[in-house]
Design an enzyme around this catalytic site. Structure first.
Site, short mmCIF file in Angstrom:
data_model
loop_
_atom_site.label_atom_id
_atom_site.label_comp_id
_atom_site.label_asym_id
_atom_site.label_seq_id
_atom_site.Cartn_x
_atom_site.Cartn_y
_atom_site.Cartn_z
NE ARG A 30 -38.03 66.39 6.14
CZ ARG A 30 -37.46 65.71 5.15
NH1 ARG A 30 -36.79 66.57 4.11
NH2 ARG A 30 -37.22 64.48 5.20
CB VAL A 97 -29.83 82.08 10.09
CG1 VAL A 97 -29.71 81.55 11.52
CG2 VAL A 97 -31.27 82.26 9.93
CG HIS A 101 -27.42 78.16 7.49
ND1 HIS A 101 -27.20 79.34 8.23
CD2 HIS A 101 -28.09 78.54 6.58
CE1 HIS A 101 -27.59 80.37 7.32
NE2 HIS A 101 -28.33 80.03 6.18
CG MET A 102 -24.25 73.13 2.76
SD MET A 102 -22.72 71.81 2.84
CE MET A 102 -23.19 70.59 3.71
CG HIS A 103 -29.24 76.79 2.11
ND1 HIS A 103 -30.68 77.04 2.51
CD2 HIS A 103 -28.44 77.86 2.56
CE1 HIS A 103 -30.51 78.32 2.80
NE2 HIS A 103 -29.50 78.64 2.91
#
Ligand code: 5GP
Length: 116
Positions: A30, A97, A101-103
Site C-alpha cells: 500500500r 522513486v 513501480h506501477m500505481h
C-alpha cells in the site's frame, strides 16, 4: 548501476510496509500517501530504475506486475467498477522513486486521465 531506493528495503522487509502480495518476481504494497481509497504500488523485486531501463530480460517481471494488479483489484473489490494503472517515468512523468513501480489506484471515479 542504479542506486537502491527505499523500495529495495521494503522488498527485503528491512523497513515496514503493508505488503499485500509477494512472489519471486514482484512485491505489492500500500502507498504510504494514498490518493484514492485503494492505492497500491506493484514493483519488480529486481531494481529497474525507470521504464527507460526495462529490457527483454525484465519482461517476465513486468508482465507479472499486470497480472498481480488484476488479482489485487479483485481482492480489493474494485475490479468491476474499474481502476487505473500508472507508471511514471523521470521528471516530466513525475517519478519520485527511482525503482520502477506501477500505481494501482481505484475505489472512486478517477476523472480525466490528465488534470493539466
Ligand atoms: P512516483 O511519484 O515515483 O510515481 O510515486 C512514488 C510513490 O511512492 C508515491 O505515491 C509515494 O507516496 C510512495 N512512497 C514513497 N515512499 C514510500 C514508502 O516509504 N513507503 C510506501 N509504502 N510508499 C512510499
Amino acid at each position: 548501476m542504479a542506486e537502491e531506493t527505499i523500495f529495495s528495503k521494503i522488498i527485503r522487509r528491512e523497513i515496514p510496509a503493508d505488503i499485500v502480495y509477494q512472489d519471486e518476481l514482484v512485491t505489492a504494497f500500500r502507498d504510504i500517501a494514498p490518493q484514492a481509497p485503494t492505492h497500491l504500488l506493484i514493483i519488480p523485486n529486481v531494481l529497474i530504475a525507470t521504464a527507460n531501463d526495462a529490457s527483454e530480460a525484465h519482461e517476465q517481471a513486468l508482465g507479472r506486475m499486470i497480472t498481480v494488479a488484476g488479482k489485487i483489484a479483485k481482492e480489493e473489490g474494485i475490479a468491476e467498477d474499474g481502476y487505473r494503472l500508472i507508471i511514471n517515468c523521470n521528471r516530466h512523468g513525475g517519478q519520485e522513486v527511482y525503482h520502477i513501480h506501477m500505481h494501482l489506484v481505484g475505489g472512486r471515479p478517477l476523472g480525466p486521465m490528465l488534470s493539466h
